[in-house]
Design a protein around this motif. Structure first.
Motif, PDB file in Angstrom:
ATOM      1  N   THR A  86       0.905  -1.231   0.071  1.00 27.33           N
ATOM      2  CA  THR A  86      -0.099   0.046   0.065  1.00 27.33           C
ATOM      3  C   THR A  86       0.879   1.178  -0.122  1.00 27.33           C
ATOM      4  OG1 THR A  86      -1.975  -1.023   1.071  1.00 27.33           O
ATOM      5  CG2 THR A  86      -1.711   1.184   1.133  1.00 27.33           C
ATOM      6  N   HIS A  87       0.594   2.208  -0.798  1.00 27.06           N
ATOM      7  CA  HIS A  87       1.373   3.351  -1.064  1.00 27.06           C
ATOM      8  C   HIS A  87       0.429   4.562  -0.932  1.00 27.06           C
ATOM      9  CE1 HIS A  87       3.888   0.541  -2.955  1.00 27.06           C
ATOM     10  NE2 HIS A  87       5.025   1.394  -2.926  1.00 27.06           N
ATOM     11  N   VAL A  88       1.116   5.766  -0.416  1.00 24.57           N
ATOM     12  CA  VAL A  88       0.150   6.960  -0.473  1.00 24.57           C
ATOM     13  C   VAL A  88       0.894   8.039  -1.019  1.00 24.57           C
ATOM     14  CG1 VAL A  88      -0.854   6.381   1.664  1.00 24.57           C
ATOM     15  CG2 VAL A  88       1.278   7.487   1.755  1.00 24.57           C
ATOM     16  N   LEU A  89       0.046   8.873  -1.649  1.00 25.07           N
ATOM     17  CA  LEU A  89       0.595  10.194  -2.284  1.00 25.07           C
ATOM     18  C   LEU A  89       0.646  11.348  -1.120  1.00 25.07           C
ATOM     19  CD1 LEU A  89      -1.400  10.397  -5.645  1.00 25.07           C
ATOM     20  CD2 LEU A  89       0.978   9.621  -5.310  1.00 25.07           C
ATOM     21  N   GLN A  90       1.720  11.956  -1.128  1.00 21.20           N
ATOM     22  CA  GLN A  90       1.862  13.072  -0.025  1.00 21.20           C
ATOM     23  C   GLN A  90       2.637  14.196  -0.326  1.00 21.20           C
ATOM     24  OE1 GLN A  90       3.394  11.147   3.666  1.00 21.20           O
ATOM     25  NE2 GLN A  90       4.788  10.185   2.312  1.00 21.20           N
ATOM     26  N   LEU A  91       2.437  15.378   0.273  1.00 20.56           N
ATOM     27  CA  LEU A  91       3.456  16.411  -0.269  1.00 20.56           C
ATOM     28  C   LEU A  91       4.650  16.400   0.350  1.00 20.56           C
ATOM     29  CD1 LEU A  91       1.171  19.506   0.855  1.00 20.56           C
ATOM     30  CD2 LEU A  91       1.287  18.666  -1.508  1.00 20.56           C
ATOM     31  N   ARG A  92       5.715  16.769  -0.726  1.00 21.20           N
ATOM     32  CA  ARG A  92       6.969  16.475  -0.235  1.00 21.20           C
ATOM     33  C   ARG A  92       7.395  17.528   1.157  1.00 21.20           C
ATOM     34  NH1 ARG A  92      11.138  14.485  -2.652  1.00 21.20           N
ATOM     35  NH2 ARG A  92      10.439  14.150  -4.716  1.00 21.20           N
ATOM     36  N   LYS A  93       6.749  18.667   0.866  1.00 23.81           N
ATOM     37  CA  LYS A  93       6.908  19.591   2.061  1.00 23.81           C
ATOM     38  C   LYS A  93       5.551  19.975   2.577  1.00 23.81           C
ATOM     39  CE  LYS A  93      11.300  21.710   0.207  1.00 23.81           C
ATOM     40  NZ  LYS A  93      11.860  22.896   0.061  1.00 23.81           N
ATOM     41  N   GLY A  94       5.328  19.179   3.859  1.00 26.89           N
ATOM     42  CA  GLY A  94       4.076  19.402   4.258  1.00 26.89           C
ATOM     43  C   GLY A  94       3.649  18.341   5.276  1.00 26.89           C
ATOM     44  N   HIS A  95       2.446  17.984   5.438  1.00 32.35           N
ATOM     45  CA  HIS A  95       1.910  16.823   6.296  1.00 32.35           C
ATOM     46  C   HIS A  95       2.443  15.446   5.338  1.00 32.35           C
ATOM     47  CE1 HIS A  95       0.226  14.499   9.144  1.00 32.35           C
ATOM     48  NE2 HIS A  95      -0.702  13.668   8.146  1.00 32.35           N
TER      49      HIS A  95
END
Length: 200
Positions: A86-95
């Motif tokens: 399982t993968h998630v997309l997330q901000l490089r700089k942020g939460h």
């Protein structure tokens, strides 16, 4: 140093001794040093094997990441492994997800390991809910609905689900954009997702 080495070799005539100056003077037993080096090589090989066995991001993950960057006005987005498979997309700089998220997921699984329907209120990018879902004993029979008020987090969580068939298929995981302060809208969204919440 040469005289000290000669004296030590006289004391340890049966054990090869090597002296190396450091910030503090250290005497190395050559045989123990060899054992330590062999153990270090073994650990490095094991780490390399684990890295090679790490599952690749799902097909289409890179395209999903680029689309999300465009949708967020150029903010940098990464695709990262949350749990095995399982993968998630997330901000490089942020939460970004952290050990706190994984511990919270572990605690939820420990509290209700046989739960069939999970509700994540204030789901953020979905890391806690998805990590919990991955550990449930019901396996693929368990479902997840998440509610998130912040638009960016909601978009990231939804995109993470959309790019992974084991989460997307049969509506197993759904994230809803809503604010608990607007309870009527939230209840309507939950009813549409097949949940039957009961509020006092």
């Amino acid at each position: 140093m040469a005289s000290l080495e000669a004296d030590l070799k006289g004391l340890y005539s049966n054990v090869p001794v090597t002296l190396r100056p450091t910030k503090r003077f250290v005497v190395f037993d050559f045989q123990l040093l060899q054992h330590h080096q062999a153990a270090t090589v073994k650990k490095k090989k094991a780490k390399s094997i684990r890295q090679q066995q790490r599952p690749e991001p799902p097909p289409g993950a890179e395209a999903a990441r680029l689309r999300m960057e465009q949708a967020l006005g150029g903010l940098a987005v990464t695709c990262d492994e949350l749990t095995t498979g399982t993968h998630v997309l997330q901000l490089r700089k942020g939460h970004r997800f952290s050990n706190d998220d994984l511990f919270t997921a572990w605690r939820a699984c420990h509290a209700a390991p046989l739960a069939a329907s999970l509700l994540d209120i204030g789901s953020g990018i979905g890391s806690v809910g998805l990590a919990t879902l991955a550990k449930m004993r019901r396996g693929k029979a368990a479902t997840l609905v998440g509610i998130e008020a912040q638009e960016i987090s909601f978009k990231l969580a939804s995109a993470s689900v959309a790019m992974q068939p084991h989460l997307r298929d049969n509506g197993r995981v759904r994230f809803l954009h809503g604010d608990l302060r607007d309870s009527d809208a939230v209840l309507a969204n939950l009813a549409g997702a097949g949940m039957e919440p009961h509020l006092p």
